[in-house]
Design a protein around this motif. Structure first.
Motif, short mmCIF file in Angstrom:
data_model
loop_
_atom_site.label_atom_id
_atom_site.label_comp_id
_atom_site.label_asym_id
_atom_site.label_seq_id
_atom_site.Cartn_x
_atom_site.Cartn_y
_atom_site.Cartn_z
N THR A 98 11.07 -1.70 -15.09
CA THR A 98 11.93 -2.47 -14.19
C THR A 98 11.89 -1.90 -12.77
O THR A 98 11.81 -2.65 -11.79
CB THR A 98 13.39 -2.47 -14.70
N GLU A 99 11.94 -0.57 -12.64
CA GLU A 99 11.87 0.07 -11.32
C GLU A 99 10.54 -0.21 -10.64
O GLU A 99 10.49 -0.49 -9.44
CB GLU A 99 12.09 1.58 -11.45
N ILE A 100 9.46 -0.17 -11.41
CA ILE A 100 8.13 -0.44 -10.85
C ILE A 100 8.05 -1.88 -10.38
O ILE A 100 7.52 -2.17 -9.30
CB ILE A 100 7.03 -0.12 -11.89
N GLU A 101 8.60 -2.81 -11.17
CA GLU A 101 8.59 -4.22 -10.79
C GLU A 101 9.37 -4.45 -9.49
O GLU A 101 8.91 -5.17 -8.60
CB GLU A 101 9.21 -5.08 -11.89
N LYS A 102 10.53 -3.82 -9.37
CA LYS A 102 11.34 -3.97 -8.16
C LYS A 102 10.62 -3.43 -6.95
O LYS A 102 10.64 -4.04 -5.87
CB LYS A 102 12.69 -3.27 -8.32
N GLU A 103 9.97 -2.29 -7.08
CA GLU A 103 9.21 -1.72 -5.97
C GLU A 103 8.05 -2.63 -5.58
O GLU A 103 7.76 -2.81 -4.39
CB GLU A 103 8.68 -0.33 -6.33
N ALA A 104 7.39 -3.22 -6.56
CA ALA A 104 6.27 -4.13 -6.29
C ALA A 104 6.76 -5.37 -5.55
O ALA A 104 6.14 -5.82 -4.58
CB ALA A 104 5.57 -4.52 -7.59
N GLU A 105 7.89 -5.93 -6.00
CA GLU A 105 8.44 -7.11 -5.33
C GLU A 105 8.85 -6.78 -3.90
O GLU A 105 8.59 -7.56 -2.98
CB GLU A 105 9.66 -7.63 -6.11
N LEU A 106 9.46 -5.64 -3.69
CA LEU A 106 9.86 -5.22 -2.35
C LEU A 106 8.64 -5.02 -1.46
O LEU A 106 8.61 -5.47 -0.30
CB LEU A 106 10.68 -3.92 -2.42
N TYR A 107 7.61 -4.40 -1.99
CA TYR A 107 6.37 -4.17 -1.24
C TYR A 107 5.73 -5.50 -0.84
O TYR A 107 5.33 -5.70 0.30
CB TYR A 107 5.40 -3.33 -2.07
N LEU A 108 5.65 -6.43 -1.81
CA LEU A 108 5.02 -7.72 -1.53
C LEU A 108 5.85 -8.53 -0.55
O LEU A 108 5.29 -9.22 0.32
CB LEU A 108 4.81 -8.51 -2.83
N SER A 109 7.17 -8.48 -0.64
CA SER A 109 7.99 -9.24 0.30
C SER A 109 7.88 -8.66 1.71
O SER A 109 7.90 -9.41 2.68
CB SER A 109 9.46 -9.26 -0.15
N ASN A 110 7.73 -7.36 1.83
CA ASN A 110 7.54 -6.74 3.16
C ASN A 110 6.17 -7.07 3.72
O ASN A 110 6.01 -7.21 4.94
CB ASN A 110 7.74 -5.22 3.08
N LYS A 111 5.17 -7.18 2.86
CA LYS A 111 3.81 -7.51 3.30
C LYS A 111 3.75 -8.92 3.86
O LYS A 111 3.06 -9.20 4.83
CB LYS A 111 2.81 -7.38 2.14
N LYS A 112 4.49 -9.84 3.21
CA LYS A 112 4.47 -11.25 3.64
C LYS A 112 5.15 -11.41 5.00
O LYS A 112 4.75 -12.24 5.79
CB LYS A 112 5.17 -12.13 2.60
N LYS A 113 6.18 -10.59 5.27
CA LYS A 113 6.92 -10.69 6.53
C LYS A 113 6.10 -10.16 7.69
O LYS A 113 6.14 -10.68 8.79
CB LYS A 113 8.22 -9.89 6.45
N GLY A 114 5.39 -9.10 7.48
CA GLY A 114 4.76 -8.44 8.61
C GLY A 114 3.30 -8.51 8.58
O GLY A 114 2.53 -8.36 9.41
#
Length: 114
Positions: A98-114
């Motif tokens: 679950t922690e790995i999934e949350k980090e992946a989602e956060l990373y991908l959402s930051n990549k899409k923004k910037g």
């Protein structure tokens, strides 16, 4: 022999007195507990560190020589901080799925923004 005189007590005053005493004792117990946990750091000998980490003394010496364990040396003696050893153990913690999934989602959402 002692002469004891009983007089009627106002129930409200009795309840108030009991409440104040119980509150005072609870506060004292909490303060004692906080003061005992305020400085949990202890210096451990090599044998105590081995017991703390559930390792053998030779393994501790090996990890110290490789620089894997935080250690303090005074003369010929080695000392270990219980807090630093606990941090050492926590660094080896593996993340849950679950922690790995949350980090992946956060990373991908930051990549899409910037």
């Amino acid at each position: 022999m002692h002469n004891l005189v009983l007089s009627p007590i106002d129930p409200e005053k009795l309840i108030s007195d009991i409440s104040e005493r119980v509150t005072a004792r609870i506060l004292k117990a909490v303060q004692n507990n906080n003061s005992s946990t305020a400085n949990p750091e202890q210096l451990l000998t090599i044998q105590e560190a081995a017991n703390f980490l559930n390792l053998t003394v030779p393994t501790i010496y090996s990890k110290v020589s490789k620089g894997e364990l935080p250690v303090m040396k005074r003369g010929k003696r080695l000392y270990f901080s219980s807090t630093e050893l606990m941090n050492y153990l926590k660094q080896g913690r593996k993340k849950s799925f679950t922690e790995i999934e949350k980090e992946a989602e956060l990373y991908l959402s930051n990549k899409k923004k910037g």
